[in-house]
Design an enzyme around this catalytic site. Structure first.
Site, PDB file in Angstrom:
ATOM      1  NE  ARG A  45      -2.961   0.553   3.298  1.00  0.00           N
ATOM      2  CZ  ARG A  45      -2.278   0.827   4.428  1.00  0.00           C
ATOM      3  NH1 ARG A  45      -1.528   1.922   4.510  1.00  0.00           N
ATOM      4  NH2 ARG A  45      -2.346   0.013   5.458  1.00  0.00           N
ATOM      5  CE1 TYR A  97     -15.375  10.540 -17.439  1.00  0.00           C
ATOM      6  CE2 TYR A  97     -14.529  10.792 -15.219  1.00  0.00           C
ATOM      7  CZ  TYR A  97     -15.149  10.022 -16.182  1.00  0.00           C
ATOM      8  OH  TYR A  97     -15.535   8.752 -15.893  1.00  0.00           O
ATOM      9  CG  ASP A 169      -7.576  15.396 -16.567  1.00  0.00           C
ATOM     10  OD1 ASP A 169      -6.969  14.678 -17.397  1.00  0.00           O
ATOM     11  OD2 ASP A 169      -8.535  14.987 -15.888  1.00  0.00           O
ATOM     12  CE  LYS A 194     -10.835   7.731 -19.664  1.00  0.00           C
ATOM     13  NZ  LYS A 194     -11.043   9.008 -18.997  1.00  0.00           N
TER      14      LYS A 194
HETATM   15  C1  LIG Z   1     -11.745   9.356 -17.742  1.00  0.00           C
HETATM   16  C2  LIG Z   1     -11.284  10.639 -17.220  1.00  0.00           C
HETATM   17  C3  LIG Z   1     -11.035  10.820 -15.861  1.00  0.00           C
HETATM   18  C4  LIG Z   1     -11.303   9.747 -14.848  1.00  0.00           C
HETATM   19  O1  LIG Z   1     -10.419   8.681 -14.964  1.00  0.00           O
HETATM   20  P1  LIG Z   1     -10.782   7.167 -14.548  1.00  0.00           P
HETATM   21  O2  LIG Z   1      -9.535   6.435 -14.855  1.00  0.00           O
HETATM   22  O3  LIG Z   1     -11.969   6.753 -15.361  1.00  0.00           O
HETATM   23  O4  LIG Z   1     -11.102   7.206 -13.085  1.00  0.00           O
HETATM   24  C5  LIG Z   1     -10.528  12.040 -15.459  1.00  0.00           C
HETATM   25  N1  LIG Z   1     -10.299  13.038 -16.338  1.00  0.00           N
HETATM   26  C6  LIG Z   1     -10.548  12.901 -17.650  1.00  0.00           C
HETATM   27  C7  LIG Z   1     -10.283  14.034 -18.590  1.00  0.00           C
HETATM   28  C8  LIG Z   1     -11.053  11.703 -18.133  1.00  0.00           C
HETATM   29  O5  LIG Z   1     -11.330  11.594 -19.438  1.00  0.00           O
END
Ligand SMILES: *Cc1c(COP(=O)(O)O)cnc(C)c1O
Length: 391
Positions: A45, A97, A169, A194
């Site tokens: 962890r 998102y 992000d 992604k």
């Molecule tokens: C998908 C996404 C998230 C969240 O990520 P997860 O891996 O699904 O928890 C955050 N920011 C953006 C821009 C995203 O497309």
């Protein structure tokens, strides 16, 4: 080292057997030398060698010094916003998102943290929204799903002046196309689910920074709350990231062609893609990124037509998420952004006729043909429906 080279050259310690692929340390706990001494690792962890290797790689790709890997993008964002205190405020972009909006709207108020949604494409609007209580500016650029562009350098300057953090992000582009830390951002967020993973088989997230104090606070949070990425998922992500540059280069080039095709299509009302010259953020984007990425949004002016197009494609899979080797198509309003709370729908929900596609690594001619066929099929159904209606 250029990024394509770095993608396949890990900072792995020399393996005693000379393994080319890093081993997985699939262990929860580590033997201590004595009851009073700890080795380099003691409990997964807190830290695990496979996750450490991944974190070093994530930092290297973003040209940052430190990275922390989490169980999902949302877990990463959660760890970041948990650094704030009750009474603090956040300025967030007004296109985000859906899951991020849900966290900001439904969880943070319980901790006494307020969020201002601001058009971050306009740095002056951000400056006006700054107060003594604002501790974090959180943006997506390009934003999901409306592909709005915020000027990272300008926002970083504002954040520096105010002594607060700018978090970008970078899930939409990946470090292959944009490196926010080099533009002054204080922390980069990833949904590694992604592009970084690229194969739709891992959910993971990351925070990357150059700031040692910030990193230490994030690492403390990661250990205290327990949302660090598991060894196996870390290993899978390391594997996926080896082809990141190759995939993104191909997907970016194909998406540019698909966007141009959509832009001249009679059934398309508007295309949202910063690689097109008439996109309002095109200039700023071209300055801060080396490509527009593989996600394209577009409208048709008719929500039913959009739904029929989505359902008529064959190569584009109907699925949330983006960045996979497999092309996908979605209706954000009904899928990834359905979680936007009703009170904010007017301000933050994407239009009902918005279609978002993520271009994979298939042959681009096949993809364009698939869209063409779907457009024709959806349009024909509409013609049938309207003739039936007029009778
Ligand atoms: C998908 C996404 C998230 C969240 O990520 P997860 O891996 O699904 O928890 C955050 N920011 C953006 C821009 C995203 O497309």
């Amino acid at each position: 080292m250029k990024i394509a080279t770095r993608c396949v050259h890990l900072d792995a310690d020399e393996d005693r057997y000379g393994a080319i692929a890093p081993p997985i340390y699939q262990t929860a706990t580590f033997r201590q030398p004595t009851a009073l001494e700890f080795g380099e690792y003691d409990y997964t962890r807190t830290a695990n060698p496979t996750r450490t290797l991944l974190e070093r790689q994530l930092a290297a790709l973003e040209e940052g010094r430190y990275a922390s890997a989490f169980a999902s993008g949302m877990a990463a964002i959660t760890a970041l916003v948990r650094l704030l205190n009750s009474g603090d405020e956040i300025i967030a972009g007004d296109d985000l998102y859906g899951g991020t909006v849900r966290l900001l709207e439904r969880i943070l108020p319980r901790h006494g943290i307020k969020v201002h949604y601001v058009d971050t494409t306009d740095p002056e609007a951000v400056r006006r929204a700054l107060t003594d209580r604002v501790k974090l500016i959180l943006v997506e650029t390009p934003s999901n799903p409306l592909m709005r562009i915020s000027d990272i350098e300008a926002l970083a300057k504002l954040a520096d002046e105010a002594g607060i953090w700018l978090a970008v992000d970078n899930s939409m582009l990946s470090p292959c196309l944009q490196k926010p830390l080099t533009l002054g951002a204080h922390v980069v967020i990833h949904s590694a689910t992604k592009f970084l993973c690229g194969h739709s088989d891992v959910t993971a997230g990351a925070l990357v920074t150059n700031d040692q104090e910030l990193y230490e606070r994030i690492a403390f949070q990661q250990n205290a709350e327990g949302a660090g990425l598991s060894p196996f998922e870390s290993w899978l992500l390391l594997r996926g990231m080896k082809t990141l540059a190759l995939r993104v280069e191909r997907q970016n080039a194909s998406a540019q062609k698909v966007a141009r095709h959509l832009a001249q299509h009679t059934l398309v009302a508007r295309v949202y893609y910063p690689g097109l010259e008439d996109h309002p953020g095109h200039k700023v984007h071209s300055r801060q990124a080396s490509g527009a990425g593989a996600v394209i949004s577009f409208t048709t002016g008719d929500a039913d037509l959009s739904r029929r197009i989505v359902e008529a494609t064959r190569l584009f899979t109907i699925a949330v998420s983006f960045g996979s080797v497999i092309s996908s198509i979605s209706l954000p309003c009904r899928m990834s952004h359905a979680s936007v709370p009703a009170s904010l729908k007017e301000k933050l929900a994407p239009p009902a006729d918005l279609i978002r596609i993520s271009v994979g690594i298939e042959d681009v001619d096949d993809l364009i043909e698939d869209l063409e066929r779907a457009f024709a099929a959806a349009h024909k159904l509409e013609a049938v429906a309207s003739t039936a209606g007029s009778r």
